[in-house]
Design a protein around this motif. Structure first.
Motif, PDB file in Angstrom:
ATOM      1  N   SER A  77      47.627  27.224 -17.261  1.00 41.58           N
ATOM      2  CA  SER A  77      46.210  27.484 -17.550  1.00 41.58           C
ATOM      3  C   SER A  77      45.987  28.985 -17.507  1.00 41.58           C
ATOM      4  O   SER A  77      46.855  29.735 -17.015  1.00 41.58           O
ATOM      5  N   GLY A  78      44.820  29.408 -17.979  1.00 43.93           N
ATOM      6  CA  GLY A  78      44.471  30.826 -17.851  1.00 43.93           C
ATOM      7  C   GLY A  78      44.435  31.232 -16.382  1.00 43.93           C
ATOM      8  O   GLY A  78      44.880  32.318 -16.011  1.00 43.93           O
ATOM      9  N   MET A  79      43.919  30.357 -15.526  1.00 45.43           N
ATOM     10  CA  MET A  79      43.874  30.674 -14.098  1.00 45.43           C
ATOM     11  C   MET A  79      45.294  30.789 -13.527  1.00 45.43           C
ATOM     12  O   MET A  79      45.543  31.603 -12.630  1.00 45.43           O
ATOM     13  N   ILE A  82      46.337  34.297 -14.255  1.00 44.70           N
ATOM     14  CA  ILE A  82      45.640  35.295 -13.432  1.00 44.70           C
ATOM     15  C   ILE A  82      46.156  35.229 -11.987  1.00 44.70           C
ATOM     16  O   ILE A  82      46.362  36.246 -11.325  1.00 44.70           O
ATOM     17  N   TYR A 102      35.036  36.566 -15.983  1.00 49.22           N
ATOM     18  CA  TYR A 102      35.010  35.107 -15.973  1.00 49.22           C
ATOM     19  C   TYR A 102      34.798  34.602 -14.540  1.00 49.22           C
ATOM     20  O   TYR A 102      35.436  35.080 -13.593  1.00 49.22           O
ATOM     21  N   GLU A 145      37.769  42.512 -18.637  1.00 51.34           N
ATOM     22  CA  GLU A 145      37.634  41.716 -19.852  1.00 51.34           C
ATOM     23  C   GLU A 145      36.741  42.503 -20.790  1.00 51.34           C
ATOM     24  O   GLU A 145      35.831  43.175 -20.343  1.00 51.34           O
ATOM     25  N   ASP A 174      42.066  40.890 -19.683  1.00 49.39           N
ATOM     26  CA  ASP A 174      41.931  39.497 -20.111  1.00 49.39           C
ATOM     27  C   ASP A 174      41.397  39.537 -21.542  1.00 49.39           C
ATOM     28  O   ASP A 174      40.236  39.873 -21.782  1.00 49.39           O
ATOM     29  N   THR A 176      41.060  37.119 -23.763  1.00 43.45           N
ATOM     30  CA  THR A 176      40.736  35.775 -24.254  1.00 43.45           C
ATOM     31  C   THR A 176      39.647  35.790 -25.328  1.00 43.45           C
ATOM     32  O   THR A 176      39.761  35.095 -26.339  1.00 43.45           O
ATOM     33  N   PHE A 177      38.578  36.573 -25.111  1.00 39.18           N
ATOM     34  CA  PHE A 177      37.449  36.555 -26.053  1.00 39.18           C
ATOM     35  C   PHE A 177      37.819  37.177 -27.399  1.00 39.18           C
ATOM     36  O   PHE A 177      37.413  36.675 -28.435  1.00 39.18           O
ATOM     37  N   SER A 196      43.624  33.009 -21.662  1.00 34.07           N
ATOM     38  CA  SER A 196      43.442  31.575 -21.572  1.00 34.07           C
ATOM     39  C   SER A 196      43.760  31.048 -22.963  1.00 34.07           C
ATOM     40  O   SER A 196      42.994  31.260 -23.919  1.00 34.07           O
ATOM     41  N   THR A 198      43.625  28.161 -23.800  1.00 36.78           N
ATOM     42  CA  THR A 198      42.681  27.067 -23.971  1.00 36.78           C
ATOM     43  C   THR A 198      41.630  27.374 -25.044  1.00 36.78           C
ATOM     44  O   THR A 198      41.041  26.466 -25.615  1.00 36.78           O
ATOM     45  N   LYS A 199      41.384  28.658 -25.291  1.00 33.63           N
ATOM     46  CA  LYS A 199      40.264  29.077 -26.121  1.00 33.63           C
ATOM     47  C   LYS A 199      40.735  29.300 -27.567  1.00 33.63           C
ATOM     48  O   LYS A 199      41.201  28.369 -28.191  1.00 33.63           O
ATOM     49  N   VAL A 208      45.042  23.013 -22.548  1.00 31.72           N
ATOM     50  CA  VAL A 208      44.763  24.035 -21.537  1.00 31.72           C
ATOM     51  C   VAL A 208      46.055  24.826 -21.309  1.00 31.72           C
ATOM     52  O   VAL A 208      47.128  24.229 -21.155  1.00 31.72           O
ATOM     53  N   GLY A 209      45.964  26.162 -21.324  1.00 36.53           N
ATOM     54  CA  GLY A 209      47.161  26.974 -21.105  1.00 36.53           C
ATOM     55  C   GLY A 209      46.801  28.422 -20.844  1.00 36.53           C
ATOM     56  O   GLY A 209      45.651  28.830 -21.029  1.00 36.53           O
ATOM     57  N   LEU A 328      34.881  27.553 -25.023  1.00 37.46           N
ATOM     58  CA  LEU A 328      34.667  28.326 -26.240  1.00 37.46           C
ATOM     59  C   LEU A 328      35.958  28.381 -27.045  1.00 37.46           C
ATOM     60  O   LEU A 328      37.010  27.958 -26.579  1.00 37.46           O
TER      61      LEU A 328
HETATM   62  C1  LIG Z   1      38.512  30.143 -19.812  1.00 33.66           C
HETATM   63  C2  LIG Z   1      38.791  31.527 -19.365  1.00 33.66           C
HETATM   64  C3  LIG Z   1      39.700  31.777 -18.330  1.00 33.66           C
HETATM   65  C4  LIG Z   1      40.386  30.662 -17.552  1.00 33.66           C
HETATM   66  O1  LIG Z   1      41.272  29.954 -18.367  1.00 33.66           O
HETATM   67  P1  LIG Z   1      41.635  28.398 -18.130  1.00 33.66           P
HETATM   68  O2  LIG Z   1      42.566  28.111 -19.253  1.00 33.66           O
HETATM   69  O3  LIG Z   1      40.344  27.631 -18.172  1.00 33.66           O
HETATM   70  O4  LIG Z   1      42.277  28.309 -16.791  1.00 33.66           O
HETATM   71  C5  LIG Z   1      39.947  33.095 -17.984  1.00 33.66           C
HETATM   72  N1  LIG Z   1      39.329  34.117 -18.621  1.00 33.66           N
HETATM   73  C6  LIG Z   1      38.440  33.908 -19.607  1.00 33.66           C
HETATM   74  C7  LIG Z   1      37.801  35.085 -20.277  1.00 33.66           C
HETATM   75  C8  LIG Z   1      38.137  32.615 -20.022  1.00 33.66           C
HETATM   76  O5  LIG Z   1      37.247  32.427 -21.004  1.00 33.66           O
END
Ligand SMILES: *Cc1c(COP(=O)(O)O)cnc(C)c1O
Length: 386
Positions: A77-79, A82, A102, A145, A174, A176-177, A196, A198-199, A208-209, A328
């Protein structure tokens, strides 16, 4: 594949070759835990799937190529990714962190790692003097972020990397966005990129990753040690799904950006909307930095309705195409209200001060037809705020 090829090409090919045995084009799902050894300790690159799995290797190489880094590591997961960055630190170390990261990141830092004697200072990183003031001799990590959630603040990655390096601290972003299609922190001087998956990288709300990418061989080796020692690794099915997602990242992001740009402009002119937060708008305070460090402005935006908490809740409940949900980055549009949902744990007074008002609404703009998205928001706003 040529490493100099463009991101649209690398998204599809990097890290992947047709299977040498069967010619299968797609990386197989290596659903497998252990590997035959020829003699004790003599194996063909894999011994146990927590340590390494061929489906995961292809994903890790694909992600590294997208971020223009040498080394990629995937997590469950993203967590999980981190958490692995926290594993690099030792008791007594200090972290400077952006103040609107986040929520899960903040929970991990404050509720897990404070207990392990790490300390954290949160600052508004659009203010570089505030960052300098927050850095101490024991600062080992600067974490940020950009754009941030949900107010889309834009932080100058190159400036933060310089400040971090002056203090001998790691700079981790981070991403992700923005995704590597729009922003590559390693090219801007950061040491480490976190995702993440996941997004947007997964992109279909079905997996989820997480991932960490770096150019630094020593750092990657330490990350690899914790990846195996802690064991928050993804299974091969998850890796396969993310690999399928990254192939279309560039075309999806183009549409996400186009739709978000058009919706932002439309909302900006809407009589019931008092403010739009989208870095693509020239009125956005981070617009210039975003234009410099990003290739486009992304698919996330927030807007403030001139409405009560209850009325704004009606709006997000009454949309038909936008789904009311957290998360998202999938192909479908999502809508949420931060005050009672993603940011409910922040006390109201603090929330208001930070700009997270009761009427604030965040959307993850999907890749549906933008006219349908506009019509849906219009009917929900008209119905609720009649
Ligand atoms: C969702 C998210 C995370 C956590 O990721 P998971 O895959 O839900 O564990 C971390 N940082 C940002 C910016 C996120 O949007």
């Amino acid at each position: 594949m040529d490493d100099d090829s463009r991101i649209e090409t690398r998204a599809i090919h990097a890290g992947q070759e047709p299977d040498p045995e069967t010619g299968a084009l797609m990386t197989p799902i290596h659903a497998n835990s252990t590997y035959e050894q020829d003699r004790p300790g003599e194996h063909r690159g894999y011994e146990y799937s927590r340590t390494g799995n061929p489906t995961r290797t292809d994903l890790e190489n694909n992600l590294a190529s997208l971020e223009r880094g040498e080394y990629g590591r995937a997590f469950s997961s993203g967590m999980g990714s981190i958490n692995t960055v926290c594993n690099l630190l030792s008791a007594g170390d200090h972290v400077v962190c952006a103040d609107d990261v986040y929520g899960g990141t903040r929970r991990l830092f404050d509720q897990v790692y404070e207990e392990y004697d790490l300390s954290f200072t949160y600052v508004d990183m659009t203010d570089l003097d505030a960052v300098s003031d927050a850095i101490r001799p024991e600062t080992e990590l600067v974490w940020l972020e950009t754009p941030t959630n949900p107010l889309m603040k834009v932080i100058d990655i190159a400036a933060l990397a310089d400040l971090s390096h002056d203090a001998d601290a790691l700079c981790a972003v981070d991403n992700t966005f923005a995704t590597p299609y729009l922003q590559r922190p390693l090219e801007l001087g950061a040491d480490l990129v976190s995702h993440s998956l996941t997004k947007y990288l997964g992109g279909h709300s079905d997996v989820v990753g997480g991932a960490l990418i770096t150019d630094d061989a020593d750092l990657d080796e330490r990350i690899g040690f914790y990846q195996n020692a802690v064991g928050a690794t993804p299974g091969p099915h998850e890796c396969f799904l993310v690999l399928r997602g990254t192939k279309t990242l560039p075309v999806r992001m183009d549409r996400h950006c186009e739709n978000a740009r058009e919706l932002a402009a439309w909302l900006d002119d809407h009589p019931r909307v008092s403010r739009v937060y989208y870095p693509g708008l020239e009125s956005h305070p981070g617009h210039e930095i975003a234009a410099e460090q990003m290739d486009d402005f992304g698919g996330m935006l927030s807007f403030e309705l001139d409405a009560s908490l209850e009325e704004a809740s009606d709006v997000v409940s009454d949309t038909e195409i936008f789904t009311l949900a957290e998360s998202l980055g999938g192909v479908e549009s999502l809508i949420e209200q931060p005050a009672p949902m993603t940011h409910a744990s922040i006390p109201k007074e603090e929330r208001e001060k930070a700009g997270l008002t009761d009427g604030l609404i965040r959307v993850s703009v999907g890749i549906e037809h933008v006219d349908d998205l506009k019509a849906d928001l219009e009917q929900a706003i008209d119905g609720a705020l009649a």
